[in-house]
Design an enzyme around this catalytic site. Structure first.
Site, PDB file in Angstrom:
ATOM      1  N   PRO A   9       1.072  -1.294  -0.191  1.00 47.61           N
ATOM      2  CA  PRO A   9       0.036   0.277  -0.101  1.00 47.61           C
ATOM      3  C   PRO A   9       1.176   1.177  -0.258  1.00 47.61           C
ATOM      4  CG  PRO A   9       0.107  -1.146   2.076  1.00 47.61           C
ATOM      5  CD  PRO A   9       0.700  -1.943   1.044  1.00 47.61           C
ATOM      6  N   ASN A  10       0.316   2.221  -0.476  1.00 50.50           N
ATOM      7  CA  ASN A  10       0.722   3.325  -1.119  1.00 50.50           C
ATOM      8  C   ASN A  10       2.093   3.919  -1.521  1.00 50.50           C
ATOM      9  OD1 ASN A  10      -0.781   4.600   0.881  1.00 50.50           O
ATOM     10  ND2 ASN A  10      -0.317   3.703   2.925  1.00 50.50           N
ATOM     11  N   ARG A  17       4.733  10.893  -2.849  1.00 47.41           N
ATOM     12  CA  ARG A  17       4.728  10.588  -1.421  1.00 47.41           C
ATOM     13  C   ARG A  17       6.414  10.883  -0.075  1.00 47.41           C
ATOM     14  NH1 ARG A  17       5.128   4.320   1.284  1.00 47.41           N
ATOM     15  NH2 ARG A  17       4.301   4.510   3.323  1.00 47.41           N
ATOM     16  N   TYR A  22      11.612   8.439   0.893  1.00 48.12           N
ATOM     17  CA  TYR A  22      11.301   8.026   0.082  1.00 48.12           C
ATOM     18  C   TYR A  22      11.856   9.029  -1.901  1.00 48.12           C
ATOM     19  CZ  TYR A  22       7.983   6.048   3.126  1.00 48.12           C
ATOM     20  OH  TYR A  22       7.474   5.012   4.081  1.00 48.12           O
ATOM     21  N   ASN A  73       8.653  -6.035  -1.414  1.00 50.26           N
ATOM     22  CA  ASN A  73       7.850  -4.337  -0.838  1.00 50.26           C
ATOM     23  C   ASN A  73       6.693  -4.287   0.166  1.00 50.26           C
ATOM     24  OD1 ASN A  73       8.250  -1.926   0.904  1.00 50.26           O
ATOM     25  ND2 ASN A  73       9.268  -1.258  -0.619  1.00 50.26           N
ATOM     26  N   ALA A  76       3.727  -0.911   4.948  1.00 52.01           N
ATOM     27  CA  ALA A  76       3.091  -1.024   5.772  1.00 52.01           C
ATOM     28  C   ALA A  76       2.582  -2.439   6.394  1.00 52.01           C
ATOM     29  CB  ALA A  76       1.996   0.244   6.027  1.00 52.01           C
ATOM     30  N   GLU A  97      13.283  -9.069   0.751  1.00 57.16           N
ATOM     31  CA  GLU A  97      12.383  -8.366   1.101  1.00 57.16           C
ATOM     32  C   GLU A  97      12.810  -7.028   0.578  1.00 57.16           C
ATOM     33  OE1 GLU A  97      12.204  -8.408   5.723  1.00 57.16           O
ATOM     34  OE2 GLU A  97      11.461  -6.724   5.992  1.00 57.16           O
ATOM     35  N   HIS A  99      13.380  -2.879   1.178  1.00 57.42           N
ATOM     36  CA  HIS A  99      12.145  -1.240   1.445  1.00 57.42           C
ATOM     37  C   HIS A  99      13.287  -0.152   0.810  1.00 57.42           C
ATOM     38  CE1 HIS A  99       9.839  -3.359   4.399  1.00 57.42           C
ATOM     39  NE2 HIS A  99      11.033  -3.966   4.302  1.00 57.42           N
ATOM     40  N   ARG A 106      13.682   4.345  11.854  1.00 58.53           N
ATOM     41  CA  ARG A 106      12.526   5.134  11.882  1.00 58.53           C
ATOM     42  C   ARG A 106      11.630   4.854  13.199  1.00 58.53           C
ATOM     43  NH1 ARG A 106       9.559   5.041   6.306  1.00 58.53           N
ATOM     44  NH2 ARG A 106       8.233   6.587   7.079  1.00 58.53           N
TER      45      ARG A 106
HETATM   46  C1  DQA Z   1       8.577   0.790   3.413  1.00 60.33           C
HETATM   47  C2  DQA Z   1       9.132   1.350   4.773  1.00 60.33           C
HETATM   48  C3  DQA Z   1       7.820   0.857   5.552  1.00 60.33           C
HETATM   49  O1  DQA Z   1       7.813   1.029   7.129  1.00 60.33           O
HETATM   50  C4  DQA Z   1       6.759   1.700   4.879  1.00 60.33           C
HETATM   51  O2  DQA Z   1       4.719   1.987   5.864  1.00 60.33           O
HETATM   52  C5  DQA Z   1       6.164   2.156   3.436  1.00 60.33           C
HETATM   53  C6  DQA Z   1       7.525   1.731   2.455  1.00 60.33           C
HETATM   54  C7  DQA Z   1      10.080   1.508   2.206  1.00 60.33           C
HETATM   55  O3  DQA Z   1       9.977   1.499   1.635  1.00 60.33           O
HETATM   56  O4  DQA Z   1      10.920   2.370   3.096  1.00 60.33           O
HETATM   57  O5  DQA Z   1       5.493   2.233   2.892  1.00 60.33           O
HETATM   58  O6  DQA Z   1       8.546  -0.585   3.001  1.00 60.33           O
END
Ligand code: DQA
Length: 142
Positions: A9-10, A17, A22, A73, A76, A97, A99, A106
């Site tokens: 998501p997002n 964002r 990011y 990825n 959240a 995995e 990120h 964080r």
């Molecule tokens: C994320 C890190 C997560 O904590 C966050 O909720 C994201 C992006 C990253 O790519 O840094 O949506 O996965």
């Protein structure tokens, strides 16, 4: 090799964002980087994004027997989803995995990962390039 790249998501909002966290590359830019890497290495990548946990779970279930590796990825859902953890356990291919940021540096609620225990490797805090590093890691492992 045929690789599934999943985004949670997002991540469709990358570019808009929190660019200070990011960066300013969009998810389409990242998809392009992965597609280029795949072309250069004669691999195939299937790059997807969903804001819905159940859709991600279904895609992971469908990946059984269909892909040689998975890059995820989970955004959240990384920090909350037992369902994604359980689905990934169904796979017998390497999982990386990724990120963009480093969740461990964080807020505390980002420190827990439900993906980590089922992943062969974690790449965090390398920005958009982390996706390419994940493909390179898969090339090492496979
Ligand atoms: C994320 C890190 C997560 O904590 C966050 O909720 C994201 C992006 C990253 O790519 O840094 O949506 O996965």
């Amino acid at each position: 090799m045929n690789i599934l790249i999943l985004n949670g998501p997002n991540l469709n909002m990358l570019g808009l964002r929190e660019p200070e966290i990011y960066g300013d590359q969009t998810l389409d830019d990242i998809k392009g980087m992965c597609a280029q890497w795949a072309l250069d290495h004669d691999w195939r990548v299937d790059f997807r994004q969903s804001n819905h946990e159940g859709e991600l779970v279904t895609w992971i279930q469908e990946a059984r027997g269909a892909f040689d590796g998975v890059v995820i990825n989970a955004a959240a859902y990384t920090h909350t989803s037992v369902a994604i953890h359980d689905a990934l356990k169904l796979l017998d291919v390497p999982i990386i995995e990724v990120h963009i940021s480093d969740p461990k540096k964080r807020e505390e609620f980002r420190h827990k990962s439900f993906i980590g225990p089922v992943a062969a490797h974690v790449i965090a805090g390398q920005g958009a390039q982390g996706y390419v590093l994940a493909l390179e890691k898969l090339a090492e492992v496979l």
